[in-house]
Design an enzyme around this catalytic site. Structure first.
Site, mmCIF file in Angstrom:
data_model
loop_
_atom_site.group_PDB
_atom_site.id
_atom_site.type_symbol
_atom_site.label_atom_id
_atom_site.label_comp_id
_atom_site.label_asym_id
_atom_site.label_seq_id
_atom_site.Cartn_x
_atom_site.Cartn_y
_atom_site.Cartn_z
ATOM 1 N N SER B 226 0.817 -1.210 0.000
ATOM 2 C CA SER B 226 0.000 0.000 0.000
ATOM 3 C C SER B 226 0.853 1.264 0.000
ATOM 4 C CB SER B 226 -0.885 0.017 1.242
ATOM 5 O OG SER B 226 -0.073 0.204 2.387
ATOM 6 N N VAL B 227 0.224 2.388 -0.342
ATOM 7 C CA VAL B 227 0.916 3.670 -0.313
ATOM 8 C C VAL B 227 1.355 3.985 1.116
ATOM 9 C CG1 VAL B 227 0.679 6.160 -0.658
ATOM 10 C CG2 VAL B 227 -0.273 4.593 -2.351
ATOM 11 N N GLU B 249 6.636 -0.663 -4.748
ATOM 12 C CA GLU B 249 5.479 -0.513 -5.627
ATOM 13 C C GLU B 249 4.312 -0.243 -4.696
ATOM 14 O OE1 GLU B 249 4.531 -4.012 -8.083
ATOM 15 O OE2 GLU B 249 2.487 -3.300 -7.797
ATOM 16 N N CYS B 286 -2.649 -4.880 -8.475
ATOM 17 C CA CYS B 286 -2.108 -3.522 -8.507
ATOM 18 C C CYS B 286 -2.360 -2.882 -9.861
ATOM 19 C CB CYS B 286 -0.624 -3.550 -8.186
ATOM 20 S SG CYS B 286 0.247 -4.856 -9.047
#
Lengths: 514, 514
Positions: B226-227, B249, B286
């Site tokens: 996750s971000v 990523e 993703c």
């Protein structure tokens, strides 16, 4: 350059400490924003590789045509001397031309094509065509010690423009007038090829440097300078909402190991070579050898004696500015007061910003623990080096294991050692390799050749990334790959079309086609 | 795994929400330290390229031999289904074998040799020989959604081992038992080739992940997730005394633009393809298309009608865990309450962790300003997408300019558009290219082929670096160049000796020798 109450930027003569001329004013946030936006708006103009190559060649030509005023200005601001600056200008022009060649050759695009394969195992493969594209506006932070080769027209600028990225340079305060002159040359060269002049911008001022690395349209940065300044900018780049690559060259100790055999065979020539390397450019090189491991025996004594003569009789030199002179003298003095540290030749003052070279000695055992002597493993910018005397190979090796990352690591070997495969010398090289990006045998690290295979970078704090700022691969810093999947031929960039219309080196279905 | 009061690690069945088995305990700081030190101590064993290649091939073989229990465990922990997991295992084994081939081919070493040239202008050139060496221990953060291909035996691990770097994997809490199984497979494969098993380590626990990225002997990290999690680790990597490369990523919107012509010609098949891509793996990819730009005309209406049918009748699916289910449902609901947003098919609950797919619509004009609708430009992980209806090309183009970086960007073109050089379609591709690392025409971004030219990465937040986690060049992340200057041949690594004894592709004096 138009802010109301902006601080003036002065060109200063380091030989006298006097202001030479007012060059302009420090850039405010709006000035930085304007420069970055102008560069960003100019980016599409750099898309054509042949125009870029021609632009860089013209930049080299114009720089050579203006050599006289450029060198005179640089010498007046830096006191580096016209001989050295003449060489630096030639190197800078050569570097611009090398990148022009690299653009044309096209390997840097790293073209990779995989044809569709419906029969592929474990799954059918689509048509994939990859190459590299420019990142966008690059911020370049000029170095104090290379007003040309690592500043406005230097390697970061040349490689970024070669990659197709416009550049905004933050000038170094030690040579603002030279920076203006060089920026004008680059902008004129751009205009000659129909490119917007704003493909190269220039700003002055410390705050402008921070504004630059934080600007949303700046896509990457290149830096050459101190650990403190570089780390602050690196941190700012990493803390952005959208972090950007920061390729910084920060500081380097550049250890040299002299084996017992080497000292026995060549103590005097090694000492002379070392003295020359330490004093070159008044010690103001990022690759100056800052720590020398020499044997604590009779051969090491001979080496020290010869070094005492060589450094004791070396000419005084003018440092780039008063801050550097103070940091140099303070740093050398602080190191000299440590227990068991001696100063056979103590660095000293010799006029406004002029200093004399020197060296310190220390028993290597002091460097194998984390005590106060650890400061001897930090760079002291200027003409000084530390000779650590080792009792045996185990002790030398224990010091190596405590060293920070460096740009270079050097070993001087005896004749027999240098030719023995899988022997102690090979093990020494294996021990030096993790420490640096360039490993030298029987040479001196000063003098970084501009060559395709060159690598000028090393483990932190030498650099903040795994890249180089000199050599052909410096261009890789300013690119990112993109792959096109299932894209009809008429829509593909010419670089990726079947038949290789541009004659580029490509890797097709995994195989290299040179 | 031995700390006194360590938290237990449970394998959980997402279909029921019940604990399946206790896998072990979370790693404390000492456990992480032990794993990293063991990996670091094992690094020299990975120096031999042919041993590395054989090791990776054996790992692929053993993984296939243990396919049945590995897939059963993975399915029990992730509910991804045996069909998908069988494909994922095949892909993972294939990827290990591809890297074995890449190791043997040797291009990744990027060997560059410049012979000494005493006549070189502007200065004589020393002998320079450069190649790439492994960085050291790599920390790998496993992904939730790929228990094999982006986890313990996945691309980060395979590429790091291929580069010669030992690996310590931080397992994902959604599949700890699968992680243990796969780590055992890799360690057994290592032992078969006389390598220390510790070339692959495994730790569990959130804190262990932070300890890992901060460990002084960890040299680089690879992350898929996750971000929020990825950015926290990126920040920790950048804040270290010695920063390290962090290849993460993080999150990706994966925009899709459907031109007016494409919608007119193929509204229904496009809608069906979109529905399949959005629901594949219950939307847990993703590269799931998260934003679709479709024309606000009759052809767009047809597309929405077909999408309503396709998504409205799609099977429910089980998400990886309860936290993801909540985030998915909350995210979809919050987006649905925005002004002018409609939910022709609203995602819903369907059992413990099971959800049904859906989509939202919004007038594209809402996405061209920075208001509350900006949340529609953030990834919502799970089987949902947002269709933004554009009035004209200018509006579509204005949306594109506000998009964050993505792994992919896709365009669906009409037949005539797809074949016209320098037309509107070419301009669209040029507008999509800055947004992503992979640009697709008339395809769907789900399904990332393992192929030499593949690039799986994109502008932030898609990735935190310019590199890829899939494809041959993924290996570049774990290497750094080193150049040897003036080094006698007997002391050089075989890769750099004259005569090319290892038959490697090399660049000599700037020219490629394949």
């Amino acid at each position: 350059m138009t802010s109301a109450a902006a601080a003036p930027v002065w060109s200063v003569d380091p030989r006298t400490g006097r202001r030479r001329q007012r060059v302009g004013t420090e850039a405010g946030p709006e000035d930085v924003d304007r420069a970055v936006r102008a560069a960003h708006a100019a980016r599409d103009a750099l898309a054509d590789r042949s125009v870029r190559a021609a632009f860089l060649r013209t930049a080299a030509d114009l720089l050579e045509r203006e050599a006289e005023p450029v060198i005179a200005t640089a010498d007046a601001e830096t006191a580096l001397g016209t001989t050295r600056l003449t060489g630096e200008l030639a190197r800078t022009a050569y570097q611009l031309r090398c990148f022009a060649e690299d653009i044309e050759e096209g390997s840097f695009l790293d073209v990779r094509i995989d044809h569709a394969d419906p029969q592929a195992v474990p799954v059918p493969r689509p048509d994939l065509r990859r190459y590299k594209i420019p990142l966008g506006v690059v911020a370049v932070y000029a170095a104090s010690n290379f007003p040309l080769a690592f500043s406005v027209p230097g390697g970061d600028t040349a490689s970024a423009l070669a990659a197709g990225c416009p550049v905004v340079v933050k000038a170094h305060p030690d040579h603002p007038a030279t920076s203006e002159r060089c920026a004008a040359v680059l902008r004129r060269a751009a205009a000659r090829h129909g490119l917007p002049e704003d493909v190269v911008g220039l700003v002055h001022g410390f705050d402008a440097g921070l504004d630059l690395v934080r600007h949303p349209l700046v896509a990457a940065a290149g830096f050459t300078g101190s650990v403190r300044g570089g780390r602050a900018l690196f941190d700012a780049a990493a803390a952005r909402p959208t972090p950007i690559p920061f390729h910084g060259e920060l500081g380097s100790l550049n250890p040299v190991l002299i084996t017992r055999s080497a000292a026995r065979e060549r103590a005097e020539p090694i000492a002379e070579g070392l003295a020359a390397s330490v004093t070159l450019g008044t010690g103001q090189f990022c690759v100056k050898p800052g720590l020398v491991l020499a044997p604590a025996d009779e051969s090491g004594d001979r080496l020290l004696k010869a070094l005492t003569t060589a450094l004791g009789t070396a000419d005084a030199g003018v440092l780039l500015d008063a801050r550097m002179r103070d940091a140099f003298l303070d740093g050398a003095r602080a190191r000299a007061t440590l227990p068991d540290v001696e100063s056979p030749v103590a660095p000293g003052e010799s006029g406004p910003n002029a200093v004399t070279a020197g060296f310190l000695t220390v028993p290597a055992a002091h460097l194998t623990t984390g005590g106060p002597h650890a400061v001897l493993l930090e760079e002291c910018f200027g003409p000084v080096t530390v000779v650590a005397r080792y009792a045996d190979e185990t002790e030398a090796s224990a010091v190596l294991q405590r060293l920070p990352g460096s740009l270079t690591a050097t070993v001087h070997l005896g004749d027999a050692e240098a030719t023995q495969e899988n022997g102690p010398a090979a093990r020494l090289l294996a021990a030096l390799t993790p420490l640096a990006g360039r490993v030298l045998v029987n040479g001196w690290p000063t003098g970084v050749a501009v060559a395709p295979a060159q690598h000028h970078g090393g483990p932190y704090p030498a650099t903040t990334s795994t890249s180089t700022s000199v050599g052909a691969t410096a261009i890789e810093r300013w690119l990112r790959p993109v792959v096109y999947q299932g894209t009809p031929s008429p829509l593909l960039p010419a670089e990726l079309r079947d038949g290789n219309p541009l004659g580029l080196p490509r890797r097709v279905n995994g195989r290299l086609e040179a």
